[in-house]
Design a protein around this motif. Structure first.
Motif, PDB file in Angstrom:
ATOM      1  N   SER A  12      -8.183  75.058 -45.534  1.00 21.55           N
ATOM      2  CA  SER A  12      -8.412  73.688 -45.086  1.00 21.55           C
ATOM      3  C   SER A  12      -8.637  73.697 -43.567  1.00 21.55           C
ATOM      4  O   SER A  12      -8.095  74.526 -42.849  1.00 21.55           O
ATOM      5  CB  SER A  12      -7.229  72.791 -45.451  1.00 21.55           C
ATOM      6  N   GLY A  13      -9.472  72.794 -43.115  1.00 19.95           N
ATOM      7  CA  GLY A  13      -9.798  72.727 -41.696  1.00 19.95           C
ATOM      8  C   GLY A  13     -10.957  73.616 -41.293  1.00 19.95           C
ATOM      9  O   GLY A  13     -11.393  73.606 -40.147  1.00 19.95           O
ATOM     10  N   ILE A  14     -11.453  74.404 -42.241  1.00 26.41           N
ATOM     11  CA  ILE A  14     -12.595  75.292 -41.995  1.00 26.41           C
ATOM     12  C   ILE A  14     -13.790  74.716 -42.746  1.00 26.41           C
ATOM     13  O   ILE A  14     -13.688  74.329 -43.909  1.00 26.41           O
ATOM     14  CB  ILE A  14     -12.302  76.734 -42.482  1.00 26.41           C
ATOM     15  N   ILE A  15     -14.925  74.676 -42.079  1.00 27.10           N
ATOM     16  CA  ILE A  15     -16.152  74.169 -42.690  1.00 27.10           C
ATOM     17  C   ILE A  15     -16.529  75.082 -43.858  1.00 27.10           C
ATOM     18  O   ILE A  15     -16.542  76.302 -43.714  1.00 27.10           O
ATOM     19  CB  ILE A  15     -17.291  74.106 -41.655  1.00 27.10           C
ATOM     20  N   VAL A  23     -25.298  73.906 -40.778  1.00 33.71           N
ATOM     21  CA  VAL A  23     -25.046  73.659 -39.354  1.00 33.71           C
ATOM     22  C   VAL A  23     -25.661  74.784 -38.529  1.00 33.71           C
ATOM     23  O   VAL A  23     -26.359  74.532 -37.535  1.00 33.71           O
ATOM     24  CB  VAL A  23     -23.533  73.535 -39.068  1.00 33.71           C
ATOM     25  N   LEU A  24     -25.425  76.025 -38.927  1.00 33.66           N
ATOM     26  CA  LEU A  24     -25.974  77.163 -38.187  1.00 33.66           C
ATOM     27  C   LEU A  24     -27.499  77.130 -38.174  1.00 33.66           C
ATOM     28  O   LEU A  24     -28.121  77.411 -37.142  1.00 33.66           O
ATOM     29  CB  LEU A  24     -25.475  78.483 -38.781  1.00 33.66           C
ATOM     30  N   LYS A  25     -28.099  76.784 -39.303  1.00 29.77           N
ATOM     31  CA  LYS A  25     -29.561  76.701 -39.349  1.00 29.77           C
ATOM     32  C   LYS A  25     -30.067  75.677 -38.338  1.00 29.77           C
ATOM     33  O   LYS A  25     -30.998  75.952 -37.579  1.00 29.77           O
ATOM     34  CB  LYS A  25     -30.039  76.353 -40.754  1.00 29.77           C
ATOM     35  N   ASP A  26     -29.434  74.522 -38.304  1.00 33.17           N
ATOM     36  CA  ASP A  26     -29.851  73.494 -37.350  1.00 33.17           C
ATOM     37  C   ASP A  26     -29.642  73.945 -35.906  1.00 33.17           C
ATOM     38  O   ASP A  26     -30.483  73.687 -35.039  1.00 33.17           O
ATOM     39  CB  ASP A  26     -29.100  72.189 -37.611  1.00 33.17           C
ATOM     40  N   LEU A  27     -28.544  74.642 -35.646  1.00 30.69           N
ATOM     41  CA  LEU A  27     -28.296  75.136 -34.286  1.00 30.69           C
ATOM     42  C   LEU A  27     -29.337  76.177 -33.881  1.00 30.69           C
ATOM     43  O   LEU A  27     -29.853  76.153 -32.761  1.00 30.69           O
ATOM     44  CB  LEU A  27     -26.886  75.716 -34.182  1.00 30.69           C
ATOM     45  N   PHE A  28     -29.667  77.080 -34.801  1.00 26.28           N
ATOM     46  CA  PHE A  28     -30.679  78.099 -34.504  1.00 26.28           C
ATOM     47  C   PHE A  28     -32.044  77.469 -34.269  1.00 26.28           C
ATOM     48  O   PHE A  28     -32.779  77.870 -33.363  1.00 26.28           O
ATOM     49  CB  PHE A  28     -30.763  79.139 -35.626  1.00 26.28           C
ATOM     50  N   LEU A  29     -32.384  76.489 -35.086  1.00 21.15           N
ATOM     51  CA  LEU A  29     -33.663  75.807 -34.904  1.00 21.15           C
ATOM     52  C   LEU A  29     -33.697  75.054 -33.575  1.00 21.15           C
ATOM     53  O   LEU A  29     -34.716  75.051 -32.886  1.00 21.15           O
ATOM     54  CB  LEU A  29     -33.940  74.860 -36.076  1.00 21.15           C
ATOM     55  N   ILE A  63     -19.098  66.604 -38.066  1.00 18.99           N
ATOM     56  CA  ILE A  63     -18.072  67.545 -37.637  1.00 18.99           C
ATOM     57  C   ILE A  63     -17.925  67.428 -36.122  1.00 18.99           C
ATOM     58  O   ILE A  63     -18.811  66.905 -35.435  1.00 18.99           O
ATOM     59  CB  ILE A  63     -18.408  69.004 -38.019  1.00 18.99           C
ATOM     60  N   SER A  64     -16.813  67.943 -35.628  1.00 23.01           N
ATOM     61  CA  SER A  64     -16.625  67.977 -34.179  1.00 23.01           C
ATOM     62  C   SER A  64     -16.939  69.382 -33.671  1.00 23.01           C
ATOM     63  O   SER A  64     -17.005  70.345 -34.447  1.00 23.01           O
ATOM     64  CB  SER A  64     -15.178  67.616 -33.832  1.00 23.01           C
ATOM     65  N   GLU A  65     -17.113  69.462 -32.374  1.00 27.00           N
ATOM     66  CA  GLU A  65     -17.352  70.767 -31.764  1.00 27.00           C
ATOM     67  C   GLU A  65     -16.160  71.684 -32.017  1.00 27.00           C
ATOM     68  O   GLU A  65     -16.335  72.871 -32.291  1.00 27.00           O
ATOM     69  CB  GLU A  65     -17.601  70.599 -30.270  1.00 27.00           C
ATOM     70  N   LYS A  66     -14.949  71.126 -31.958  1.00 25.47           N
ATOM     71  CA  LYS A  66     -13.740  71.929 -32.201  1.00 25.47           C
ATOM     72  C   LYS A  66     -13.696  72.449 -33.635  1.00 25.47           C
ATOM     73  O   LYS A  66     -13.315  73.592 -33.867  1.00 25.47           O
ATOM     74  CB  LYS A  66     -12.484  71.128 -31.872  1.00 25.47           C
ATOM     75  N   GLU A  67     -14.083  71.609 -34.597  1.00 28.61           N
ATOM     76  CA  GLU A  67     -14.134  72.058 -35.995  1.00 28.61           C
ATOM     77  C   GLU A  67     -15.119  73.216 -36.136  1.00 28.61           C
ATOM     78  O   GLU A  67     -14.844  74.193 -36.840  1.00 28.61           O
ATOM     79  CB  GLU A  67     -14.568  70.931 -36.922  1.00 28.61           C
ATOM     80  N   PHE A  68     -16.273  73.069 -35.486  1.00 28.69           N
ATOM     81  CA  PHE A  68     -17.279  74.132 -35.561  1.00 28.69           C
ATOM     82  C   PHE A  68     -16.739  75.419 -34.943  1.00 28.69           C
ATOM     83  O   PHE A  68     -16.857  76.488 -35.533  1.00 28.69           O
ATOM     84  CB  PHE A  68     -18.582  73.726 -34.875  1.00 28.69           C
TER      85      PHE A  68
END
Length: 123
Positions: A12-15, A23-29, A63-68
């Motif tokens: 729990s607490g992990i994406i 999320v990673l795909k969007d960040l890479f793009l 999600i929050s930056e901290k969650e990520f």
């Protein structure tokens, strides 16, 4: 039996892996788009541009930056799970590339416009 019961489950607490992949795909793009923009406009600062995109991506995925960051650290510490995410991500990106190339080539080289294109684009 007890030590193996949680294997493969995301704490729990992990994406969750599927969402982390998205999320990673969007960040890479976003990184790729920003690199392209910065190559064209040297007044832009990559860290500032990426920061704005990252904040928006986190909002889009609720999600929050901290969650990520917590989730990313978790996956880095569990390379077997990170590999599954990375493999799925690469498959998805490769599929996107093939579809984009296919769409582009259909527009440029179908039917009669291929002859027109070849006539106007001589080497």
């Amino acid at each position: 039996i007890i030590s193996c019961s949680g294997k493969g489950k995301t704490p729990s607490g992990i994406i969750k892996p599927v969402k982390m992949q998205a999320v990673l795909k969007d960040l890479f793009l976003a990184d790729a788009v920003n690199m392209e923009r910065i190559n064209k406009d040297t007044t832009l600062r990559i860290n500032t541009e990426n920061r704005a995109y990252y904040e928006r991506i986190f909002q889009l995925h609720n999600i929050s930056e901290k969650e990520f960051e917590k989730s990313y650290a978790y996956y880095l510490a569990h390379p077997d799970q990170l590999k599954k995410i990375a493999d799925s991500l690469m498959t998805d990106v490769n599929r996107m590339s093939i579809e984009a190339y296919s769409d582009t080539s259909k527009r440029k080289f179908n039917g009669s416009n291929f002859k027109d294109s070849a006539r106007h684009n001589r080497y």
